[in-house]
Structures are given as C-alpha cells and as structure tokens.
Design a protein around this motif. Structure first.
Motif, short mmCIF file in Angstrom:
data_model
loop_
_atom_site.label_atom_id
_atom_site.label_comp_id
_atom_site.label_asym_id
_atom_site.label_seq_id
_atom_site.Cartn_x
_atom_site.Cartn_y
_atom_site.Cartn_z
N VAL A 103 0.84 -1.21 0.00
CA VAL A 103 0.00 0.00 0.00
C VAL A 103 0.87 1.25 0.00
O VAL A 103 0.58 2.24 -0.69
CB VAL A 103 -0.94 -0.02 1.23
N ALA A 104 1.94 1.22 0.78
CA ALA A 104 2.80 2.41 0.94
C ALA A 104 3.57 2.76 -0.33
O ALA A 104 4.09 3.88 -0.45
CB ALA A 104 3.78 2.18 2.09
N GLU A 105 3.64 1.85 -1.28
CA GLU A 105 4.41 2.10 -2.50
C GLU A 105 3.66 3.00 -3.49
O GLU A 105 4.24 3.42 -4.49
CB GLU A 105 4.75 0.77 -3.18
N HIS A 106 2.40 3.28 -3.23
CA HIS A 106 1.59 4.04 -4.19
C HIS A 106 0.92 5.25 -3.52
O HIS A 106 0.41 5.14 -2.42
CB HIS A 106 0.51 3.14 -4.81
N GLU A 107 0.95 6.37 -4.22
CA GLU A 107 0.25 7.56 -3.73
C GLU A 107 -1.19 7.60 -4.23
O GLU A 107 -2.07 8.11 -3.55
CB GLU A 107 0.99 8.82 -4.17
N ASP A 108 -1.42 7.07 -5.42
CA ASP A 108 -2.77 7.04 -5.97
C ASP A 108 -3.62 6.07 -5.14
O ASP A 108 -3.22 4.91 -4.92
CB ASP A 108 -2.72 6.56 -7.42
N GLU A 111 -4.55 2.70 -6.95
CA GLU A 111 -3.39 1.82 -7.12
C GLU A 111 -2.96 1.25 -5.77
O GLU A 111 -2.55 0.08 -5.67
CB GLU A 111 -2.23 2.59 -7.76
N SER A 112 -3.08 2.05 -4.72
CA SER A 112 -2.73 1.59 -3.38
C SER A 112 -3.67 0.47 -2.93
O SER A 112 -3.24 -0.56 -2.39
CB SER A 112 -2.81 2.76 -2.40
N CYS A 117 -4.63 -5.45 -2.04
CA CYS A 117 -5.42 -6.65 -2.31
C CYS A 117 -4.56 -7.71 -3.01
O CYS A 117 -4.67 -8.91 -2.71
CB CYS A 117 -6.63 -6.31 -3.17
N ALA A 118 -3.72 -7.28 -3.92
CA ALA A 118 -2.83 -8.22 -4.62
C ALA A 118 -1.86 -8.86 -3.64
O ALA A 118 -1.54 -10.05 -3.73
CB ALA A 118 -2.08 -7.50 -5.73
N ARG A 217 -12.06 -3.80 -8.25
CA ARG A 217 -12.67 -2.64 -8.88
C ARG A 217 -14.20 -2.76 -8.89
O ARG A 217 -14.91 -1.78 -8.62
CB ARG A 217 -12.16 -2.49 -10.33
N SER A 218 -14.70 -3.94 -9.16
CA SER A 218 -16.15 -4.14 -9.22
C SER A 218 -16.78 -4.03 -7.83
O SER A 218 -17.71 -3.24 -7.61
CB SER A 218 -16.47 -5.49 -9.83
#
Length: 224
Positions: A103-108, A111-112, A117-118, A217-218
C-alpha cells in the motif's frame, strides 16, 4: 503470566515425549533461550507447511524436529496450542506487513488499494498452509471472550487497512461506495475465496491473477 501445567496434567491426546526419539542437540549457552524458542516456532511452521495442517504439531513432533526432549518446550510454550498460536500470530503479522508495504508504494488511492489486495492474495497463494491455519486452527475454549482470541486484533488491523483504502478512494472521488465497510467485506470475501479455491483446486484452469484487480474494482465500486 500463565504457568505451564505439570507434565502429568497434560491431556492424554497430546502425550509427552520424554526425549527417546529426539536427536542429540547441544545445550544453548546462557542467554540463548530466545534462540530455542525461535527454533521451536520454526519447527512447528515447517510441520504445518509440509502437512498442510496444524494437527501435525504435537509436543513430540516439534521436539523431534528441533532435536530436543519434549519437556524442554515448556520453558517457552505452555502446550501445543500455544505453539500453534505463535505460528498464527506470526503469519498474521507477516500478512499485515506485506499489505502495508504494498500500500505504501503508491500515492494514488486506487493503485494503493489494488496493490494491497494483490499482496493479500499473493501471501495466500505462496503460503497456502500458513494461510489456511489462520482460519482453520482449533481456537481456544468457547468460553474465551472474543476479544481475547489470539490474532483477533491483528486480523482486524489488516482488514482495517482495506476499509481505509476504500474510504480513501471514496474521498478522492474514485469510488461510488456509500458504505466502505460493507463493500470492504465484499472485497475481502472475494479475495479469501480466490486464495482458498486456488489452493483447493490447483488443476483448474485459473485465469491470470489480474482477476483480483477486476474483483476489487467491481466490488469496491471503483469508477476509474
């Protein structure tokens, strides 16, 4: 601190190994007690990974794995349930940390959320036995308060990361969710199903794991 019961008080279904099957092992030097505790934990984890079940963890099997007499375990764990509990807590901590790092790797915010989830599914797919024991091991007696169940708080912390991630998407105008908690439950349910089905049906022609993104996303009502 709860004292370990005497050997004679141990349940019959978990017989104590007096060490006849244990391989010789040199005694830890002074100050190395924590090292033996770690070895016991690693041995229990190895048994679970090899067999796919915490039922393989007994005082005898762990002692044999480490190369010690079973009574030596009592200085570090009250019984076999305490050993399994430690394995569960470690797995939860590693799962939570993996999600937090992703989670911390993304600012968006989207994407976070997707990265978290991945990471959840990745842990479950890589560690199917350890993941399964998080949900399937025999918990303490039914009369134990729910708040005292091992790992409950840590598990809720991991789930809260998902809730907060979805709320961040809502705040950014990227999700139309009106109930982030309920939608986070739906996402978690789908992720858990993805992990368990892949573990139980390895020969099924599963599509690529980007299905995790589609589900998130859904169910998270991500608009863009």
């Amino acid at each position: 601190m709860t004292k370990a019961r005497a050997v004679s008080d141990r349940p019959a279904e978990h017989p104590v190994d007096q060490g006849e099957d244990a391989s010789p092992r040199s005694r830890n030097r002074r100050g190395q007690g924590l090292l033996l505790r770690e070895e016991i934990l690693r041995a229990a984890t190895a048994l679970i990974v090899r067999t796919g079940s915490d039922q393989a963890v007994t005082l005898r099997s762990v002692a044999r794995e480490v190369g010690i007499a079973a009574p030596s375990i009592y200085a570090h764990f009250a019984d076999r349930d305490a050993i399994v509990e430690a394995v569960v807590l470690e797995a939860i901590a590693q799962l939570h940390q993996g999600i937090a790092d992703a989670v911390a790797e993304h600012e968006d915010p989207v994407e976070s959320l997707l990265a978290g989830c991945a990471a959840y599914v990745d842990f479950g797919v890589r560690e199917p036995a350890r993941y399964r024991v998080l949900f399937g091991w025999a918990h303490p007696k039914a009369d134990s308060p729910a708040a005292e169940l091992p790992g409950r708080r840590q598990g809720l912390d991991a789930f809260q990361t998902l809730v907060e991630g979805l709320r961040a998407c809502v705040s950014a105008g990227r999700s139309s969710s009106t109930d982030p908690f309920a939608d986070a439950v739906a996402v978690w349910t789908a992720l858990h199903g993805q992990v368990t089905l892949r573990a139980d049906l390895p020969d099924f022609p599963w599509p690529p794991t980007d299905t995790v993104e589609r589900m998130t996303r859904s169910l998270g009502r991500i608009d863009s």
